[in-house]
Scaffold this motif. Structure first.
Motif, mmCIF file in Angstrom:
data_model
loop_
_atom_site.group_PDB
_atom_site.id
_atom_site.type_symbol
_atom_site.label_atom_id
_atom_site.label_comp_id
_atom_site.label_asym_id
_atom_site.label_seq_id
_atom_site.Cartn_x
_atom_site.Cartn_y
_atom_site.Cartn_z
ATOM 1 N N LYS A 8 0.835 -1.205 0.000
ATOM 2 C CA LYS A 8 0.000 0.000 0.000
ATOM 3 C C LYS A 8 0.874 1.261 0.000
ATOM 4 O O LYS A 8 0.600 2.224 -0.718
ATOM 5 N N MET B 98 -15.383 1.570 2.937
ATOM 6 C CA MET B 98 -14.853 2.564 1.994
ATOM 7 C C MET B 98 -14.479 3.889 2.676
ATOM 8 O O MET B 98 -15.032 4.255 3.702
ATOM 9 N N TYR B 236 -13.817 5.716 -1.761
ATOM 10 C CA TYR B 236 -12.753 4.888 -2.338
ATOM 11 C C TYR B 236 -12.741 3.504 -1.709
ATOM 12 O O TYR B 236 -12.790 3.375 -0.482
ATOM 13 N N GLU B 238 -10.590 0.063 -1.337
ATOM 14 C CA GLU B 238 -9.214 -0.437 -1.476
ATOM 15 C C GLU B 238 -9.250 -1.871 -1.998
ATOM 16 O O GLU B 238 -10.006 -2.697 -1.490
ATOM 17 N N TRP B 252 -1.858 -4.982 -1.624
ATOM 18 C CA TRP B 252 -2.736 -3.826 -1.865
ATOM 19 C C TRP B 252 -2.423 -3.339 -3.266
ATOM 20 O O TRP B 252 -1.281 -2.983 -3.558
ATOM 21 N N GLU B 255 -6.857 1.662 -5.421
ATOM 22 C CA GLU B 255 -8.220 1.934 -4.954
ATOM 23 C C GLU B 255 -9.055 2.468 -6.100
ATOM 24 O O GLU B 255 -8.537 3.051 -7.054
#
Lengths: 141, 354
Positions: A8, B98, B236, B238, B252, B255
């Motif tokens: 991330k 979100m 958003y 993810e 990850w 998004e």
């Protein structure tokens, strides 16, 4: 830090920062590209909150790369078509798996920076929160 | 009458394609993709939504390539995606998590987490702003950046759903978790009755005009009339995919901005004890499409004689690519079929004169 947290931070970081981290690793370790960056699709799977079924919303384009660093593989998948970034991220992942990644402090700095930016933007949205006041006529009902 | 093979036309076709360039050549200024992405973002959102492919940059490119035609841009994106393999499904996402940028309810004024108007045209005067003809774009950007920098940071918090409290009170039905793998309309032919997953995916990709018009017909009386928007939220989501070297971990990957609507309807259960819900979700900021989808979701649950309640009617006529392809084919040469129509009319006329 787990894989989700690291990916991330790197996916949102400035490309030059990611490049600098990967370059620092490559200066000391040999990284071999196992799977060159390539575009593919990822389908978004959601749970419908009304009837609790699973469904597909649509796809995103991702880039994926795999590298090997002194026997340890590293994988990166990220939205978009930035092949340099995904390759750099795979190098960093391989370094983590090999146990030679030393730049966690830099990751934490980036994470704080990103969190601050998101919190500032959130504050901007929260300025539009409505404060309702009941009018007399409504209160009387 | 027989089939007649014809040749020719290649040069004319090539010249026609070149002429498309002519239509884009009226100015020396280039249309930067960054500009399309950032200043025509609602158009980009619509194209991504109808293409079923979230890629702001490629949607901007597609729009540039076809002079801003939504259906052509959708066609280009769909065609492009068909050249790519699919590597992953994301982990199952719950939109409750979100990062919200707008959230309102027409059902309750006080909702837990508050009503956040976010960015909306709802309260703007629809007056032309002629100062935008010569806008100082760098000044706008630096002004907004300064405003952002002045904010006291507040960490984003997920908000519970408005429907959650109604479910707790038993006013909305709770369903058990259904782990049936979703039907994928991009890989399988839609069959009827369609599964709920096929319905939601089809409506999420549908042409905005088509489903807005159908939802409007419902509100005008060709359906279950007036639903209430229980919650409308934009934010958003993810995305995560499994980390293939160790599937207990996730990566990850980015998004996406989505808009989601839950509409509440009058009770339709046998005992009239529970509110009925409709659900809509789409890529980007396009509230009317999300609400229209939620209205139609409920109409299809309801069933009935109106077009909006007919599953096959709703789900097979709203795909941008299919509808525009079919309508568009009418302009292609139909010389032989038309000749046979003419022949039939001539024959009838001759018969009538005899």
């Amino acid at each position: 830090m787990n894989k989700r947290e690291i990916s991330k931070i790197l996916a949102r970081a400035d490309a030059a920062c990611v490049r600098a981290m990967a370059d620092a690793i490559k200066a000391e370790h040999e990284a071999v590209v196992v799977k060159a960056p390539e575009k593919s699709l990822t389908m978004i799977q959601l749970r419908d909150p009304v009837q609790e079924t699973l469904f597909y919303l649509g796809e995103v384009i991702v880039s994926e790369a795999v590298v090997e660093l002194e026997g340890a593989k590293g994988t990166a998948v990220v939205m978009g078509d930035d092949f340099n970034r995904v390759l750099d991220m795979a190098v960093i992942d391989a370094a983590c798996n090999r146990g030679v990644f030393r730049q966690f402090a830099e990751l934490e700095r980036l994470a704080k920076e990103q969190e601050l930016a998101a919190a500032r933007e959130n504050a901007l949205f929260l300025k539009t929160m409505v404060n309702f006041t009941s009018m007399d006529s409504e209160a009387a009902q | 009458m027989a089939y007649v093979a014809v040749s020719g036309g290649e040069e004319a076709i090539e010249a026609s394609i070149r002429l498309l360039e002519y239509y884009r050549s009226g100015t020396e200024m280039d249309l930067e993709l960054e500009v399309v992405e950032n200043k025509l973002s609602l158009l980009v959102d619509r194209v991504m939504s109808e293409a079923g492919l979230y890629s702001r940059r490629y949607a901007a490119l597609a729009l540039k390539q076809c002079e801003g035609s939504v259906e052509e841009a959708v066609f280009l994106l769909r065609a492009y995606r068909s050249t790519l393999k699919r590597s992953y499904d994301t982990r199952t996402l719950d939109t409750a998590s979100m990062r919200i940028v707008r959230r309102i309810s027409a059902a309750f004024k006080d909702i837990q987490g508050g009503q956040i108007l976010g960015a909306t045209y709802d309260y703007t005067h629809r007056l032309m702003n002629f100062s935008l003809e010569h806008e100082d774009a760098p000044a706008l950007q630096s002004r907004m950046r300064e405003e952002l920098a002045r904010q006291n940071p507040v960490l984003p918090e997920p908000c519970v759903r408005v429907s959650d409290s109604l479910k707790e009170e038993g006013l909305i039905e709770r369903f058990p978790l259904d782990e049936t793998p979703p039907f994928d309309v991009t890989q399988n032919l839609l069959e009827f009755p369609a599964s709920r997953s096929a319905r939601l995916q089809t409506l999420a990709r549908a042409d905005m005009g088509f489903i807005s018009g159908l939802a409007y017909s419902v509100l005008r009386g060709f359906g279950q009339v007036h639903p209430t928007v229980g919650e409308l939220r934009t934010g958003y989501l993810e995305l995560e995919v499994p980390y293939l070297q160790n599937e207990s971990e996730s990566l990850w990957i980015g998004e996406v901005l989505i808009t989601e609507a839950e509409v509440f309807n009058a009770a339709d259960d046998k005992d009239q004890l529970k509110l009925a819900c409709g659900y809509g979700i789409i890529f980007g900021r396009n509230e009317n499409k999300a609400i229209a989808m939620a209205v139609l979701d409920h109409e299809l649950d309801q069933g009935g004689d109106y077009p909006s309640q007919n599953e096959e009617f709703v789900l097979t006529h709203g795909d941008s690519l299919e509808m525009n392809g079919f309508v568009s084919h009418l302009k292609l040469p139909h010389y032989v079929t038309f000749q046979s129509k003419l022949d039939a009319v001539r024959k009838t006329r001759r018969k009538n004169h005899e």
